[in-house]
Design an enzyme around this catalytic site. Structure first.
Site, short mmCIF file in Angstrom:
data_model
loop_
_atom_site.label_atom_id
_atom_site.label_comp_id
_atom_site.label_asym_id
_atom_site.label_seq_id
_atom_site.Cartn_x
_atom_site.Cartn_y
_atom_site.Cartn_z
N THR A 20 0.82 -1.14 -0.08
CA THR A 20 -0.19 0.01 -0.09
C THR A 20 1.03 1.33 0.06
OG1 THR A 20 -1.81 -1.05 1.11
CG2 THR A 20 -1.64 1.25 1.16
N TYR A 31 -8.36 0.91 -3.95
CA TYR A 31 -7.09 1.35 -4.42
C TYR A 31 -6.47 -0.03 -4.97
CZ TYR A 31 -4.98 -0.91 -0.25
OH TYR A 31 -4.26 -1.63 0.52
N THR A 97 1.64 -4.23 4.49
CA THR A 97 1.77 -4.61 5.79
C THR A 97 1.09 -5.98 5.91
OG1 THR A 97 -0.54 -3.44 6.07
CG2 THR A 97 1.66 -2.10 6.35
N ASP A 98 0.31 -6.66 5.08
CA ASP A 98 -0.30 -7.76 5.38
C ASP A 98 0.51 -8.83 5.77
OD1 ASP A 98 -2.67 -6.51 4.49
OD2 ASP A 98 -3.10 -7.73 2.83
N LYS A 170 0.53 -7.48 12.99
CA LYS A 170 -0.44 -6.75 12.47
C LYS A 170 -1.85 -7.16 13.10
CE LYS A 170 -2.45 -4.60 8.36
NZ LYS A 170 -2.77 -4.79 6.72
N GLU A 291 -1.85 -29.10 29.08
CA GLU A 291 -2.92 -29.89 29.14
C GLU A 291 -3.06 -31.10 27.76
OE1 GLU A 291 -7.24 -28.31 29.18
OE2 GLU A 291 -5.95 -26.26 28.88
N1 GLU Z 1 -2.77 -6.21 1.10
C1 GLU Z 1 -1.89 -5.14 0.69
C2 GLU Z 1 -0.44 -5.40 1.20
O1 GLU Z 1 -0.13 -6.02 2.12
C3 GLU Z 1 -2.37 -3.96 1.32
C4 GLU Z 1 -1.78 -3.75 2.91
C5 GLU Z 1 -0.82 -2.58 2.97
O2 GLU Z 1 0.19 -2.64 2.50
O3 GLU Z 1 -0.88 -1.94 3.80
O4 GLU Z 1 0.45 -5.16 0.38
#
Ligand code: GLU
Length: 334
Positions: A20, A31, A97-98, A170, A291
């Site tokens: 992103t 986007y 970020t994913d 995340k 457990e």
């Molecule tokens: N799905 C995208 C990725 O991980 C968007 C998440 C992001 O970059 O914030 O590249």
């Protein structure tokens, strides 16, 4: 803002993978991740020129949901080549970020370096109102040129925070403060290009890691299976039938799973499949023999690693051994 440095600026290798941070908002609600080149991202932050000489390389152009072993290998090789050059102070990687936490942890296990390797991304596309990418990139470069960042392993910089690769996860689908290191303290803060570091990392990483990528063979298949009330054997058996050499169970609570699924895991372990018990709770330690009788069943407890990071460590661990006791030692060391 940090003041311009006297003398030649440090050199940073900036490796781009998309995400992103390189995303462009489209006319409707959505986007497109990875739409912009790394040159465009750097050009949007002229203030970078006061920090470092930046050499860019577009390693991939994808949303990080599409991250693959092939890109991981390329990133590891390019980061290693960069730090082998004594003129390079550090490496910064732009990333979605994913799955950033998985790439960061993977690199922290295979990159042999004391130099900073810093991942950063953004939650808002590059052309969104109040985009977070430019400041995240500025802070990431500022961290990568800081001598205090050396020997801290791979770091994730976002939202003015510095996280260790092992600790960060995340936690929110859309909000800027999505990254958390809930098990531990932050590695530090980055305030408008001024890094502050706190505690050192707690486990082995980078220069002290024993893992290397096998050159010619693909990494072993490791599947994550999410446990739930009323779970049966089907997905565990399907993963084994698909060729999984390892299973990570995102167990309920303390890495638990109900009797039918437990029996399927025991059968898998008997066949030589490594079974790691992690937790779907998002926090805490999964210990041995609480457990579930791990000693008798031949299971491995994930310690503090969440399922996605347990998968990364198990994948690399299986390149060294299939012995559950030796694999368990990795989970206590990394
Ligand atoms: N799905 C995208 C990725 O991980 C968007 C998440 C992001 O970059 O914030 O590249």
């Amino acid at each position: 803002m940090p003041r311009p440095l006297a003398g030649p600026l440090p050199r940073i290798r900036l490796l781009a993978t998309g995400g992103t941070i390189a995303g462009a908002q489209t006319a409707g609600r959505g986007y497109r991740a990875a739409a912009l080149s790394i040159e465009a991202l750097v050009a949007a932050v002229p203030q970078l020129a006061i920090l470092a000489q930046i050499e860019v390389e577009q390693v991939a152009k994808l949303g990080s949901q599409d991250m693959t072993e092939a890109v991981w290998r390329k990133l590891a090789a390019r980061a290693q080549a960069a730090v082998a050059d004594p003129a390079i102070a550090g490496v910064v990687i732009t990333h979605g970020t994913d799955t950033m936490e998985e790439t960061a942890y993977f690199l922290s296990l295979v990159a042999r370096t004391e130099n900073p390797v810093v991942l950063d991304g953004a939650m808002r596309p590059a052309n969104a109102m109040s985009a977070d990418g430019p400041m995240n990139l500025f802070n990431a470069i500022a961290v990568a040129i800081t001598p205090a960042a050396r020997s801290r392993g791979v770091l994730v910089v976002a939202n003015d925070e510095i996280h260790f690769a092992r600790e960060v996860t995340k936690t929110n689908t859309t909000q800027l403060g999505t990254f958390h290191s809930g098990q531990r303290v932050l590695a530090g803060l980055a305030n408008a290009g001024r890094p502050h570091f706190y505690a050192p990392p707690v486990r082995r990483h980078t220069a002290a890691s024993e893992f290397t990528l096998p050159a010619r063979t693909a990494l072993p298949r490791v599947d994550i299976i999410f446990a739930h009330a009323g779970m049966d054997r089907a997905l565990i058996e399907a993963a084994v039938a698909a060729g999984a050499r390892g299973l990570v169970i995102a167990g309920v609570g303390d890495g638990n799973l109900g009797a039918p699924a437990l029996a399927a895991c025991a059968a898998a372990a008997k066949k030589g499949v490594a079974v790691v018990r992690s937790s779907r709770t998002g926090g805490g330690v999964v210990e041995r023999n609480i457990e579930i009788d791990d000693d008798r069943l031949g299971f491995i407890a994930a310690d503090e690693l969440n399922p996605e990071k347990a998968r990364v460590l198990l994948t690399l661990g299986l390149t060294r051994t299939r012995d559950p006791r030796a694999l368990q030692e990795f989970f206590l060391a990394y």
